[in-house]
Design an enzyme around this catalytic site. Structure first.
Site, PDB file in Angstrom:
ATOM      1  N   CYS A  52       0.756  -1.082   0.046  1.00 34.71           N
ATOM      2  CA  CYS A  52       0.055  -0.042  -0.024  1.00 34.71           C
ATOM      3  C   CYS A  52       0.703   1.142   0.020  1.00 34.71           C
ATOM      4  CB  CYS A  52      -1.031   0.103   1.072  1.00 34.71           C
ATOM      5  SG  CYS A  52      -1.986  -1.478   1.291  1.00 34.71           S
ATOM      6  N   ARG A 135      -7.817  -4.521  -3.143  1.00 33.71           N
ATOM      7  CA  ARG A 135      -7.565  -3.169  -3.827  1.00 33.71           C
ATOM      8  C   ARG A 135      -8.448  -2.969  -5.229  1.00 33.71           C
ATOM      9  NH1 ARG A 135      -2.305  -2.622  -1.662  1.00 33.71           N
ATOM     10  NH2 ARG A 135      -1.773  -4.586  -0.689  1.00 33.71           N
TER      11      ARG A 135
HETATM   12  C1  BEZ Z   1       0.611  -4.705   2.030  1.00 27.53           C
HETATM   13  O1  BEZ Z   1       1.759  -4.784   1.822  1.00 27.53           O
HETATM   14  O2  BEZ Z   1       0.165  -3.514   1.274  1.00 27.53           O
HETATM   15  C2  BEZ Z   1      -0.443  -5.787   2.233  1.00 27.53           C
HETATM   16  C3  BEZ Z   1      -0.156  -7.140   2.107  1.00 27.53           C
HETATM   17  C4  BEZ Z   1      -1.042  -7.937   2.451  1.00 27.53           C
HETATM   18  C5  BEZ Z   1      -2.204  -7.660   3.263  1.00 27.53           C
HETATM   19  C6  BEZ Z   1      -2.452  -6.333   3.564  1.00 27.53           C
HETATM   20  C7  BEZ Z   1      -1.569  -5.241   2.970  1.00 27.53           C
END
Ligand code: BEZ
Length: 233
Positions: A52, A135
């Site tokens: 993110c 997402r």
């Molecule tokens: C992330 O790195 O943004 C992420 C990865 C897995 C679950 C939630 C966020």
């Protein structure tokens, strides 16, 4: 009797579900306050997570390019406002990534701790997570109509060139009443609507201005400068 859960998800061609919420830039009345602009509403799973963070830095760095297309950005996660503020401050003050640093996220980030908005937009997909939004990307036109929806899993960062290309392609299709072929970019040939009669199809096949691969598949040139002039703002 077992209760049936009826889930109504937004669809392409429908009005974007309306909501009011709190954001890092103050209150939002969506999509009403964006009337007259294109807008990308996107969700991310959680603040203070790496994928993110890479996405927010990229989106913020491209904000001017979206702005040139009259397209605003609005983020959302099920985290609270103070988490959002602290995360965005950390990004600005501490993170340098792929040539991006000192990145200020100026577009609004919605707090949605009740998940009301996330559920209305089908951003909570239990097979992936019950507690985090996937997402999601919704491209919404100046009349508040959903024009493109893309969902990615938690593990995959989005391709922002593609999101820019989506806005460019939608605006070009609207402006010139054409369709865009696979992997189209401004400057590439565009597809004209299929001929409605044999006579028109025959004329087209013989036209020097068109390239016809068959009677139902004809393209024409549309130069980059003309496209960019029409879709910027
Ligand atoms: C992330 O790195 O943004 C992420 C990865 C897995 C679950 C939630 C966020």
């Amino acid at each position: 009797m077992e209760e049936t859960t009826v889930r109504s998800l937004p669809r392409i061609g429908e009005k974007a579900p309306a909501f009011k919420a709190v954001t890092t830039q103050g209150p939002i009345d969506f999509p009403k306050q964006y009337e007259g602009s294109w807008v990308i509403l996107f969700s991310h799973p959680a603040d203070f997570t790496p994928v993110c963070t890479s996405e927010f830095m990229t989106f913020a760095s491209l904000e001017k390019q979206f702005e040139e297309l009259n397209c605003k950005l609005v983020g959302l996660s099920v985290d609270g406002l103070y988490s959002h503020i602290a995360w965005l401050r950390t990004i600005k003050d501490k993170i340098a990534y792929k040539g991006m640093k000192d990145v200020e996220v100026k577009f609004p980030l919605i707090e949605d701790i009740t998940m009301e908005v996330a559920k209305a937009y089908g951003m909570i997909q239990p097979g992936e997570s019950n507690t985090k939004a996937v997402r999601a990307v919704f491209v919404i036109d100046p009349k508040g109509v959903i024009r493109t929806m893309i969902y990615y899993p938690l593990s995959m960062g989005r391709n922002f060139d593609e999101l820019l290309r989506v806005v460019q392609a939608l605006k070009t299709a609207d402006e010139f009443s054409i369709a865009t072929p696979a992997d189209w970019r401004p400057g590439d040939d565009v597809i004209i609507p299929t001929a409605g009669s044999c006579g028109v199809a025959k004329e087209r096949m013989e036209s020097k201005d068109l390239t016809c691969y068959d009677w139902f598949f004809c393209t024409k040139k549309l130069d980059k400068e003309t496209v960019l002039k029409a879709i910027k703002k």
